[in-house]
Design an enzyme around this catalytic site. Structure first.
Site, mmCIF file in Angstrom:
data_model
loop_
_atom_site.group_PDB
_atom_site.id
_atom_site.type_symbol
_atom_site.label_atom_id
_atom_site.label_comp_id
_atom_site.label_asym_id
_atom_site.label_seq_id
_atom_site.Cartn_x
_atom_site.Cartn_y
_atom_site.Cartn_z
ATOM 1 C CG ASN A 246 -12.607 -24.329 27.425
ATOM 2 O OD1 ASN A 246 -13.128 -23.398 27.677
ATOM 3 N ND2 ASN A 246 -12.102 -24.349 25.962
ATOM 4 C CG ASP B 202 -0.407 -14.337 22.414
ATOM 5 O OD1 ASP B 202 0.351 -15.283 22.581
ATOM 6 O OD2 ASP B 202 -1.746 -14.520 22.882
ATOM 7 C CG HIS C 261 -3.421 -20.076 13.398
ATOM 8 N ND1 HIS C 261 -4.566 -19.813 14.075
ATOM 9 C CD2 HIS C 261 -3.448 -20.969 12.571
ATOM 10 C CE1 HIS C 261 -5.311 -21.064 13.938
ATOM 11 N NE2 HIS C 261 -4.538 -21.680 13.002
#
Ligand code: NAD
Length: 249
Positions: free
Chosen positions: A220, A111, A126
């Site tokens: 997380n 993004d 990616h």
């Protein structure tokens, strides 16, 4: 989280590390409202599985549909803003590099929000949904005509343009992968932020860092396969945990 929430040994380790590596995943963009793959399938796209759209085979079968799916996702990413987690990572890079440390941010996200928040040394494993490249030759093309033929054509060879992201079944960009392995191997402190640790080869990076005796810090709200081996597991959202940590570094 305040100063007391962070073990003093953790703070000391981050402050004194000569090399710091950070791996981020979709979770770091969750607080910006970037949907995960699965959440992204709404409205018109509900009937398609991402695995059926994010492949070279799908693109060759129906280039217009795949191009339009990415154009729609690109639009959604452009409408959102970096969140405090992205900003804290950019600040951490600035603070540590000014003190002479080496800082590498490895991301699985496509993004571009880390760069928009100010991160500089970013390794995109990616690809990036905001870039396109030639389907045949892989050359990145900086501008394209969104109003003409869809998908647009490569200005050099006339082949179709495609998003510069790693599709299912494709290899990761070798240069990015080498940089990521090197950063994980050499670092003294490795952060794993907002990633489930299920997608390879990214998931092997914290393991590599651990094998080299690095301190591994996970951020997380959920447990992951890494949690039990991490040196520190900071259970919380990256947009809340990271600004608190940066404030005490
Ligand atoms: P994932 O969806 O498998 O895991 C996301 C992780 O983030 C989970 O462990 C979850 O507990 C955690 N999380 C959720 N909210 C969080 C928060 N506020 N703070 C911190 N952590 C939070 O994501 P992945 O590990 O990145 O793998 C999925 C794949 O999908 C990757 O290959 C990625 O490239 C791709 N993807 C990218 C984007 C993007 O660019 N933003 C979005 C969706 C998918």
């Amino acid at each position: 989280m305040n100063r007391e929430s962070f073990p003093s040994e953790l703070i000391k380790a981050v402050r004194s590390a000569e090399r710091v590596a950070v791996l981020t995943g979709a979770g770091v963009s969750a607080e910006s409202g970037v949907p995960t793959f699965r959440e992204a399938q709404t409205g018109l796209w509900l009937k398609y599985k991402p695995e059926e759209l994010a492949t070279a085979e799908a693109f060759l079968r129906d280039p217009l549909m795949v191009w339009e799916w990415y154009a729609w996702r690109r639009g959604r990413v452009e409408d959102v803003q970096p969140n405090p987690g992205h900003v804290a990572l950019a600040q951490l890079e600035k603070i540590l590099t000014e003190r002479g440390s080496n800082f590498t941010l490895i991301t699985q996200n496509v993004d571009g929000l880390h760069q928009r928040a100010g991160s500089r040394n970013v390794v995109e494993l990616h690809g990036n949904i905001r870039r396109v490249k030639c389907f045949d030759e892989g050359i990145v093309v900086n501008t394209w005509d969104d109003d003409g033929e869809r998908p647009p054509r490569c200005p050099h060879c006339g082949a179709m343009l495609r998003p510069d992201v790693v599709w299912f079944g494709e290899n990761l960009p070798i240069h990015a992968l080498q940089k990521a392995y090197q950063a994980a191997e050499l670092c003294g402190v490795f952060f794993s932020v907002g990633t489930s640790g299920l997608v390879q080869p990214a998931a092997s990076l914290p393991m590599l860092a651990l094998a080299q005796q690095a301190i591994v810090i996970e951020v997380n709200p959920q447990e992951t396969p890494l949690t039990s081996s991490a040196t520190y597991a900071l259970m919380g959202k990256s947009g809340e945990v990271l600004p608190g940590l940066v404030a005490v570094i």
